[in-house]
Design a protein around this motif. Structure first.
Motif, mmCIF file in Angstrom:
data_model
loop_
_atom_site.group_PDB
_atom_site.id
_atom_site.type_symbol
_atom_site.label_atom_id
_atom_site.label_comp_id
_atom_site.label_asym_id
_atom_site.label_seq_id
_atom_site.Cartn_x
_atom_site.Cartn_y
_atom_site.Cartn_z
ATOM 1 N N LEU A 236 33.426 31.350 28.793
ATOM 2 C CA LEU A 236 34.745 31.630 28.230
ATOM 3 C C LEU A 236 35.258 32.989 28.694
ATOM 4 O O LEU A 236 36.426 33.129 29.082
ATOM 5 C CB LEU A 236 34.680 31.583 26.702
ATOM 6 N N VAL A 237 34.380 33.994 28.677
ATOM 7 C CA VAL A 237 34.771 35.335 29.129
ATOM 8 C C VAL A 237 35.177 35.304 30.602
ATOM 9 O O VAL A 237 36.180 35.901 30.996
ATOM 10 C CB VAL A 237 33.617 36.337 28.908
ATOM 11 N N ALA A 238 34.413 34.590 31.422
ATOM 12 C CA ALA A 238 34.751 34.483 32.848
ATOM 13 C C ALA A 238 36.119 33.845 33.030
ATOM 14 O O ALA A 238 36.932 34.300 33.858
ATOM 15 C CB ALA A 238 33.685 33.671 33.576
ATOM 16 N N ALA A 239 36.400 32.800 32.256
ATOM 17 C CA ALA A 239 37.692 32.119 32.363
ATOM 18 C C ALA A 239 38.839 33.031 31.936
ATOM 19 O O ALA A 239 39.896 33.076 32.591
ATOM 20 C CB ALA A 239 37.680 30.853 31.507
ATOM 21 N N VAL A 240 38.634 33.770 30.853
ATOM 22 C CA VAL A 240 39.689 34.663 30.343
ATOM 23 C C VAL A 240 39.935 35.821 31.307
ATOM 24 O O VAL A 240 41.092 36.157 31.611
ATOM 25 C CB VAL A 240 39.303 35.191 28.940
ATOM 26 N N VAL A 241 38.847 36.427 31.806
ATOM 27 C CA VAL A 241 38.993 37.549 32.741
ATOM 28 C C VAL A 241 39.693 37.088 34.013
ATOM 29 O O VAL A 241 40.609 37.749 34.514
ATOM 30 C CB VAL A 241 37.611 38.153 33.079
ATOM 31 N N GLY A 242 39.277 35.944 34.546
ATOM 32 C CA GLY A 242 39.910 35.423 35.750
ATOM 33 C C GLY A 242 41.369 35.087 35.529
ATOM 34 O O GLY A 242 42.227 35.390 36.366
ATOM 35 N N GLY A 243 41.664 34.464 34.379
ATOM 36 C CA GLY A 243 43.062 34.127 34.067
ATOM 37 C C GLY A 243 43.916 35.363 33.887
ATOM 38 O O GLY A 243 45.075 35.413 34.333
ATOM 39 N N ALA A 244 43.361 36.390 33.230
ATOM 40 C CA ALA A 244 44.100 37.639 33.038
ATOM 41 C C ALA A 244 44.385 38.312 34.376
ATOM 42 O O ALA A 244 45.502 38.815 34.614
ATOM 43 C CB ALA A 244 43.305 38.574 32.134
ATOM 44 N N TYR A 245 43.392 38.295 35.276
ATOM 45 C CA TYR A 245 43.607 38.898 36.589
ATOM 46 C C TYR A 245 44.652 38.116 37.377
ATOM 47 O O TYR A 245 45.497 38.695 38.074
ATOM 48 C CB TYR A 245 42.289 38.946 37.367
ATOM 49 N N GLY A 246 44.626 36.804 37.237
ATOM 50 C CA GLY A 246 45.636 35.986 37.900
ATOM 51 C C GLY A 246 47.029 36.287 37.383
ATOM 52 O O GLY A 246 48.005 36.338 38.150
ATOM 53 N N ALA A 247 47.131 36.511 36.067
ATOM 54 C CA ALA A 247 48.434 36.840 35.481
ATOM 55 C C ALA A 247 48.938 38.194 35.980
ATOM 56 O O ALA A 247 50.143 38.375 36.229
ATOM 57 C CB ALA A 247 48.323 36.850 33.955
ATOM 58 N N VAL A 248 48.011 39.145 36.135
ATOM 59 C CA VAL A 248 48.387 40.453 36.680
ATOM 60 C C VAL A 248 48.888 40.312 38.100
ATOM 61 O O VAL A 248 49.911 40.912 38.495
ATOM 62 C CB VAL A 248 47.182 41.421 36.620
#
Length: 518
Positions: free
Chosen positions: A470-482
């Motif tokens: 879950l953390v990997a998915a959230v971190v990756g998604g947040a970086y994608g949003a940035v």
């Protein structure tokens, strides 16, 4: 060919030649083509399934813990689900050639932010599975040294030796890796078939019974968890598209390898688990597995083929684990390469070695991560099998199930957006069915995670370990949003792979033509 979000024109090249790309953004950003053919790719993919480890390790554990006699039928059911998944996955591989396979497909279908999230999940999932294998490798290797050489060493010494060898091979040419994996895989399969036929030739008291294939034998509260256990046996076939850039004919080779590996795994594992039930007797297999544990296959082999064969089996059990580690290492290195090439990791990760064409820095990254984890588990005196192998392996399997389900959805969206849903109706139906089945298995995996770990149901690990994905998915998604907000051009290229750099050349060529001549 469908290529997705192309932001510019294709490069102009002279007739009869392949389009070239600049050295800085192309030659080092492309994996060496024509390195691996159908046989080499098939052997590399199958090595990741670790046949002997599955038969001697996973199968007795599933019988013992889940108490389900119908395990052979489980492999048939899962093969159908994997085949349904591969129908859309293989079609996607014909249109998208990218070492980032899972995340590239998800990016093409569900957008760059989802692709960025998937890239981190894929990197973490395959990394944890690869690192976890060092635990059981070190444990089994140290046991061999103790038994046959009277040498006592801690598990982490063989693990570190394996780490060095895997790192060296991972930085070399992929065709050399395929040869190493092929030799080890063929030896494993031959040994498994020898004891399989020995079991059938000398059955237990119930004779050669096919009771294990009776659907009634699937009853029991552990069915969902058993699916989670056995699905790990198939993990590996989905790696084929990761090598698409390094094959000569990816449109044909990748899909051929995937379906062949699924068919092989289904027949090989169903047959082997049935042979175990024949050797003990279907009514006795659960009790025998609970009594002997992971040593069940070795004990059954010893009484039929002698201790010399069991000793050979033990050696190839270790080499099979090594082949699995090398196969996963190669995949992690290529995911890191693809992510570096597209700005999801430092750009240095996205450059291939000039001498071997392999993702050397991606290989080094995975070796470094593995070293840190091995040292951490050794320093804290954690059990290499119950903790390192079991924890990391189940976390990785959970992430891959999630990626499969998301990719199935992405396939549907990808072709629907491009107006070819009717032409691809059968493939999309298969993908939807696979997505639903994989989601059900995922729910079981999360809810029954304590059983998968062999931990207390109230243990905090039941949430902490799945939380890694879950953390990997959230971190990756947040970086994608940035990236979408700050660097929209980079965000638009997620999943495009080397095509993005072809587009750079096209744009540069167009600008050069428009520039005023001196």
């Amino acid at each position: 060919m469908l290529t997705g979000r192309e932001p510019g024109p294709a490069p102009r090249t002279p007739a009869g030649t392949q389009p070239q790309i600049s050295t800085f953004k192309g030659q080092e950003r492309a994996l060496r083509a024509d390195r691996i053919g159908t046989p080499g790719l098939l052997l590399s993919v199958l090595a990741a399934t670790a046949p002997l480890m599955v038969v001697a390790g996973v199968m007795p554990t599933t019988y013992a813990v889940m108490g389900i006699v119908g395990q052979p039928l489980l492999f048939v059911i899962l093969a159908v689900i994997m085949a349904l998944f591969s129908v859309g996955y293989a079609e996607m591989s014909r249109h998208v050639h990218n070492a980032g396979a899972f995340y590239a497909y998800i990016a093409r279908g569900l957008g760059g932010t989802a692709g960025a999230s998937a890239s981190f999940v894929a990197l973490v999932s395959y990394s944890t599975m690869q690192v976890g294998a060092f635990g059981i490798f070190g444990y089994e290797a140290s046991a061999l040294l103790k038994e046959h050489a009277d040498v006592t060493v801690s598990w982490w010494w063989p693990a570190l030796a394996g780490l060095v060898l895997v790192g060296i091979l991972g930085a070399l040419k992929v065709d050399l890796n395929a040869k190493v994996l092929g030799v080890l895989l063929l030896a494993e399969c031959l040994l498994v078939l020898i004891f399989d036929f020995a079991f059938i030739g000398d059955p237990g008291r119930e004779g050669v019974s096919f009771q294990a294939f009776n659907p009634d034998m699937l009853s029991g509260s552990g069915l969902g968890t058993a699916l989670c256990f056995t699905i790990a046996a198939f993990v590996g076939f989905e790696m084929a598209p990761v090598y698409a850039e390094e094959t000569s004919r990816p449109q044909q080779v990748v899909s051929r390898v995937m379906f062949t590996s699924i068919g092989f795994a289904a027949v090989f594992y169903a047959f082997s688990s049935w042979a175990i039930s024949v050797a003990t007797g279907p009514s006795q297999v659960v009790g025998a597995a609970q009594q002997a544990g992971p040593g069940l296959v070795f004990a059954l082999s010893d009484t039929r083929l002698g201790s010399a064969f069991s000793n050979i089996l033990s050696v190839f059990f270790v080499t099979g684990i090594f082949a699995c580690m090398l196969s996963f290492h190669n995949v992690v290195a290529r995911y890191a390469f693809a992510m570096g090439r597209e700005g999801l990791l430092p750009a240095a990760m996205g450059r291939a070695s000039k001498s071997t064409g392999a993702p050397a820095l991606g290989s080094l990254l995975q070796s470094t991560v593995a070293l840190i984890v091995i040292v951490a588990f050794a320093a804290t005196d954690r059990d290499p099998v119950l903790h390192l192998f079991t924890w990391m392996g189940n976390v990785g399997a959970l992430g891959i199930i999630l990626l499969m389900a998301a990719t199935s959805l992405a396939v549907v969206v990808f072709f629907t957006k491009r107006g070819v849903a009717r032409a691809q109706a059968s493939r999309l139906t298969a993908s939807i069915t696979a997505a639903l089945a994989l989601t059900v298995i995922l729910v079981y995996a999360v809810s029954d995670f304590p059983k998968l770990l062999g931990a207390d149901p109230n243990s905090s690990l039941r949430w902490i370990l799945p939380g890694i994905i879950l953390v990997a998915a959230v971190v990756g998604g947040a970086y994608g949003a940035v990236l979408r907000s700050k660097r929209p051009q980079a965000h638009a290229r997620i999943g495009l792979g080397n095509e993005a750099f072809q587009l750079d050349l096209a744009r540069s060529s167009a600008e050069a033509e428009k520039a005023p001549r001196a």
